[in-house]
Design a protein around this motif. Structure first.
Motif, PDB file in Angstrom:
ATOM      1  N   VAL A 121       0.861  -1.186   0.000  1.00  0.00           N
ATOM      2  CA  VAL A 121       0.000   0.000   0.000  1.00  0.00           C
ATOM      3  C   VAL A 121       0.898   1.237   0.000  1.00  0.00           C
ATOM      4  O   VAL A 121       1.831   1.348   0.807  1.00  0.00           O
ATOM      5  CB  VAL A 121      -0.923   0.017   1.230  1.00  0.00           C
ATOM      6  CG1 VAL A 121      -1.791   1.274   1.229  1.00  0.00           C
ATOM      7  CG2 VAL A 121      -1.793  -1.237   1.256  1.00  0.00           C
ATOM      8  N   GLU A 122       0.623   2.147  -0.908  1.00  0.00           N
ATOM      9  CA  GLU A 122       1.445   3.343  -1.027  1.00  0.00           C
ATOM     10  C   GLU A 122       0.677   4.582  -0.575  1.00  0.00           C
ATOM     11  O   GLU A 122      -0.551   4.615  -0.601  1.00  0.00           O
ATOM     12  CB  GLU A 122       1.908   3.526  -2.478  1.00  0.00           C
ATOM     13  CG  GLU A 122       2.780   2.373  -2.977  1.00  0.00           C
ATOM     14  CD  GLU A 122       3.226   2.590  -4.409  1.00  0.00           C
ATOM     15  OE1 GLU A 122       2.814   3.603  -5.022  1.00  0.00           O
ATOM     16  OE2 GLU A 122       4.004   1.746  -4.911  1.00  0.00           O
ATOM     17  N   GLY A 123       1.417   5.572  -0.172  1.00  0.00           N
ATOM     18  CA  GLY A 123       0.822   6.837   0.271  1.00  0.00           C
ATOM     19  C   GLY A 123       1.879   7.737   0.856  1.00  0.00           C
ATOM     20  O   GLY A 123       2.869   7.241   1.436  1.00  0.00           O
ATOM     21  N   ASP A 124       1.703   9.036   0.743  1.00  0.00           N
ATOM     22  CA  ASP A 124       2.702   9.982   1.236  1.00  0.00           C
ATOM     23  C   ASP A 124       2.546  10.275   2.716  1.00  0.00           C
ATOM     24  O   ASP A 124       3.499  10.671   3.395  1.00  0.00           O
ATOM     25  CB  ASP A 124       2.615  11.296   0.439  1.00  0.00           C
ATOM     26  CG  ASP A 124       2.993  11.097  -1.027  1.00  0.00           C
ATOM     27  OD1 ASP A 124       3.825  10.202  -1.291  1.00  0.00           O
ATOM     28  OD2 ASP A 124       2.452  11.811  -1.888  1.00  0.00           O
TER      29      ASP A 124
ATOM     30  N   GLU B 260      -3.192   9.057   4.185  1.00  0.00           N
ATOM     31  CA  GLU B 260      -3.337   8.560   2.810  1.00  0.00           C
ATOM     32  C   GLU B 260      -3.115   7.057   2.748  1.00  0.00           C
ATOM     33  O   GLU B 260      -3.830   6.338   2.034  1.00  0.00           O
ATOM     34  CB  GLU B 260      -2.350   9.282   1.894  1.00  0.00           C
ATOM     35  CG  GLU B 260      -2.553   8.964   0.412  1.00  0.00           C
ATOM     36  CD  GLU B 260      -1.614   9.758  -0.479  1.00  0.00           C
ATOM     37  OE1 GLU B 260      -1.506   9.401  -1.668  1.00  0.00           O
ATOM     38  OE2 GLU B 260      -0.972  10.721   0.015  1.00  0.00           O
ATOM     39  N   LEU B 261      -2.144   6.577   3.502  1.00  0.00           N
ATOM     40  CA  LEU B 261      -1.895   5.130   3.565  1.00  0.00           C
ATOM     41  C   LEU B 261      -3.125   4.402   4.105  1.00  0.00           C
ATOM     42  O   LEU B 261      -3.541   3.367   3.570  1.00  0.00           O
ATOM     43  CB  LEU B 261      -0.688   4.839   4.457  1.00  0.00           C
ATOM     44  CG  LEU B 261       0.703   5.064   3.854  1.00  0.00           C
ATOM     45  CD1 LEU B 261       1.765   4.967   4.929  1.00  0.00           C
ATOM     46  CD2 LEU B 261       0.967   4.032   2.754  1.00  0.00           C
TER      47      LEU B 261
ATOM     48  N   ALA C 140      -6.246   5.431   4.087  1.00  0.00           N
ATOM     49  CA  ALA C 140      -7.344   5.521   3.126  1.00  0.00           C
ATOM     50  C   ALA C 140      -7.163   4.531   1.986  1.00  0.00           C
ATOM     51  O   ALA C 140      -8.120   3.862   1.564  1.00  0.00           O
ATOM     52  CB  ALA C 140      -7.440   6.950   2.584  1.00  0.00           C
ATOM     53  N   ASN C 141      -5.938   4.422   1.484  1.00  0.00           N
ATOM     54  CA  ASN C 141      -5.663   3.480   0.395  1.00  0.00           C
ATOM     55  C   ASN C 141      -5.827   2.031   0.853  1.00  0.00           C
ATOM     56  O   ASN C 141      -6.285   1.170   0.105  1.00  0.00           O
ATOM     57  CB  ASN C 141      -4.255   3.700  -0.143  1.00  0.00           C
ATOM     58  CG  ASN C 141      -4.107   5.020  -0.867  1.00  0.00           C
ATOM     59  OD1 ASN C 141      -5.104   5.620  -1.284  1.00  0.00           O
ATOM     60  ND2 ASN C 141      -2.875   5.497  -1.021  1.00  0.00           N
ATOM     61  N   PHE C 142      -5.442   1.784   2.124  1.00  0.00           N
ATOM     62  CA  PHE C 142      -5.575   0.434   2.671  1.00  0.00           C
ATOM     63  C   PHE C 142      -7.050   0.043   2.773  1.00  0.00           C
ATOM     64  O   PHE C 142      -7.447  -1.063   2.378  1.00  0.00           O
ATOM     65  CB  PHE C 142      -4.913   0.382   4.047  1.00  0.00           C
ATOM     66  CG  PHE C 142      -5.046  -0.944   4.744  1.00  0.00           C
ATOM     67  CD1 PHE C 142      -4.391  -2.068   4.271  1.00  0.00           C
ATOM     68  CD2 PHE C 142      -5.847  -1.070   5.870  1.00  0.00           C
ATOM     69  CE1 PHE C 142      -4.528  -3.297   4.917  1.00  0.00           C
ATOM     70  CE2 PHE C 142      -5.990  -2.283   6.513  1.00  0.00           C
ATOM     71  CZ  PHE C 142      -5.325  -3.410   6.031  1.00  0.00           C
TER      72      PHE C 142
ATOM     73  N   ALA D 139      -9.521   1.341   1.087  1.00  0.00           N
ATOM     74  CA  ALA D 139     -10.061   1.234  -0.268  1.00  0.00           C
ATOM     75  C   ALA D 139      -9.736  -0.120  -0.870  1.00  0.00           C
ATOM     76  O   ALA D 139     -10.560  -0.741  -1.555  1.00  0.00           O
ATOM     77  CB  ALA D 139      -9.492   2.354  -1.141  1.00  0.00           C
ATOM     78  N   GLY D 140      -8.531  -0.626  -0.576  1.00  0.00           N
ATOM     79  CA  GLY D 140      -8.141  -1.945  -1.079  1.00  0.00           C
ATOM     80  C   GLY D 140      -8.976  -3.058  -0.484  1.00  0.00           C
ATOM     81  O   GLY D 140      -9.366  -4.006  -1.169  1.00  0.00           O
TER      82      GLY D 140
ATOM     83  N   GLU E 261     -12.333  -3.027  -2.083  1.00  0.00           N
ATOM     84  CA  GLU E 261     -12.258  -3.576  -3.434  1.00  0.00           C
ATOM     85  C   GLU E 261     -12.268  -5.092  -3.413  1.00  0.00           C
ATOM     86  O   GLU E 261     -12.837  -5.753  -4.284  1.00  0.00           O
ATOM     87  CB  GLU E 261     -10.992  -3.065  -4.109  1.00  0.00           C
ATOM     88  CG  GLU E 261     -10.841  -3.507  -5.570  1.00  0.00           C
ATOM     89  CD  GLU E 261      -9.584  -2.979  -6.216  1.00  0.00           C
ATOM     90  OE1 GLU E 261      -9.210  -3.498  -7.265  1.00  0.00           O
ATOM     91  OE2 GLU E 261      -8.977  -2.033  -5.664  1.00  0.00           O
TER      92      GLU E 261
END
Length: 263
Positions: A241-244, A248-249, A251-253, A255-256, A259
């Motif tokens: 999981v990427e993010g700055d 953000e990390l 949120a992306n986690f 979202a994954g 999904e």
């Protein structure tokens, strides 16, 4: 003092491969070694002999004829004598049948104070043969021994390893103890020990020699059977999981996970 050590020759697990068609272990060309926990069992017997020189150590093993080489290694380390149980009638024995054969052989050997065995064999990992043998000999037993605290005449005090500590147990001889690797560090053989071991005869006992009931040993007498051995499939590749930023990390986690329908 008389000590019996139960030892097993096992394939070197670093070299074991599985036949993809037959789903069985490929043993041809695979080096064999003394089972690790059995090496600890022998070492503890040797430590007792260091303190009490009159101690006599007999190593017993059940296996194919080539197991003689492993027994000779035990003699080189300091055991006084060794015996091999080898007979086609014993082939294919599971833990129950194996303990029947070992029990008969130990009775043939005669009197003893302590029986040492490894916790388990690296090729089976059942940890059953030692306890089953003690039960059939009707003697007290302690498994997972991590320290032999004291020997006072016919009384032993040992520490039994637990997941979160240990038990301090006192028991009377004759008895059976199974060893774990924390018990000691096995020694190396000396040149003189190797030379002396090469001069000693190692008798091979058959099923008839030990007087065991043939209906209680071998593959047909074994209540358990291994139907298949296989190599587990490798785990799938992980997802990064990427993010700055931490937000953000996160949120992306999430979202994954959504999904993948995991949330």
């Amino acid at each position: 003092m008389k000590i019996i050590v139960c030892a097993k020759q096992v394939p070197d697990t670093n070299e074991v491969k599985i036949d993809p068609v037959k789903n069985t272990l490929i043993r041809e060309g695979v080096p064999s070694i003394l089972n690790h926990d059995d090496a600890n069992a022998l070492e503890e017997a040797l430590k007792i002999k260091d303190k009490f020189p009159d101690t006599h150590i007999t190593v017993i093993s059940m296996g194919p004829p080539q197991a003689v080489s492993m027994l000779r290694d035990c003699l080189a380390l300091g055991a006084d004598e060794a015996v091999l149980l080898s007979d086609k009638a014993l082939g294919g024995s599971d833990t129950w049948a194996t303990s029947n054969a070992l029990t008969a052989a130990i009775k043939k050997i005669g009197s003893y104070d302590i029986i040492f065995a490894g916790r388990q064999a690296i090729d089976g990992d059942t940890a059953q043969v030692g306890p089953q043998t003690a039960e059939k000999l009707d003697i007290p037993q302690v498994t997972y021994v991590k320290e032999l605290v004291a020997i006072n005449g016919k009384t032993l005090t040992v520490k039994r390893a637990l997941e979160n500590g240990y038990e301090l147990i006192e028991l009377q001889t004759p008895c059976l103890l199974t060893a774990v690797k924390e018990l000691n560090t096995p020694r190396y053989a000396t040149v003189c020990g190797i030379y002396d071991a090469c001069q000693k005869a190692i008798p091979t006992w058959s099923a008839d020699d030990i007087g065991v009931d043939r209906e209680k040993v071998g593959l047909k007498a074994s209540p358990t059977n291994v139907f298949r051995s296989f190599t587990p499939l490798p785990k799938g590749k992980g997802v990064s999981v990427e993010g700055d930023t931490a937000a953000e990390l996160a949120a992306n986690f999430i979202a994954g996970l959504k999904e993948k329908q995991m949330l």
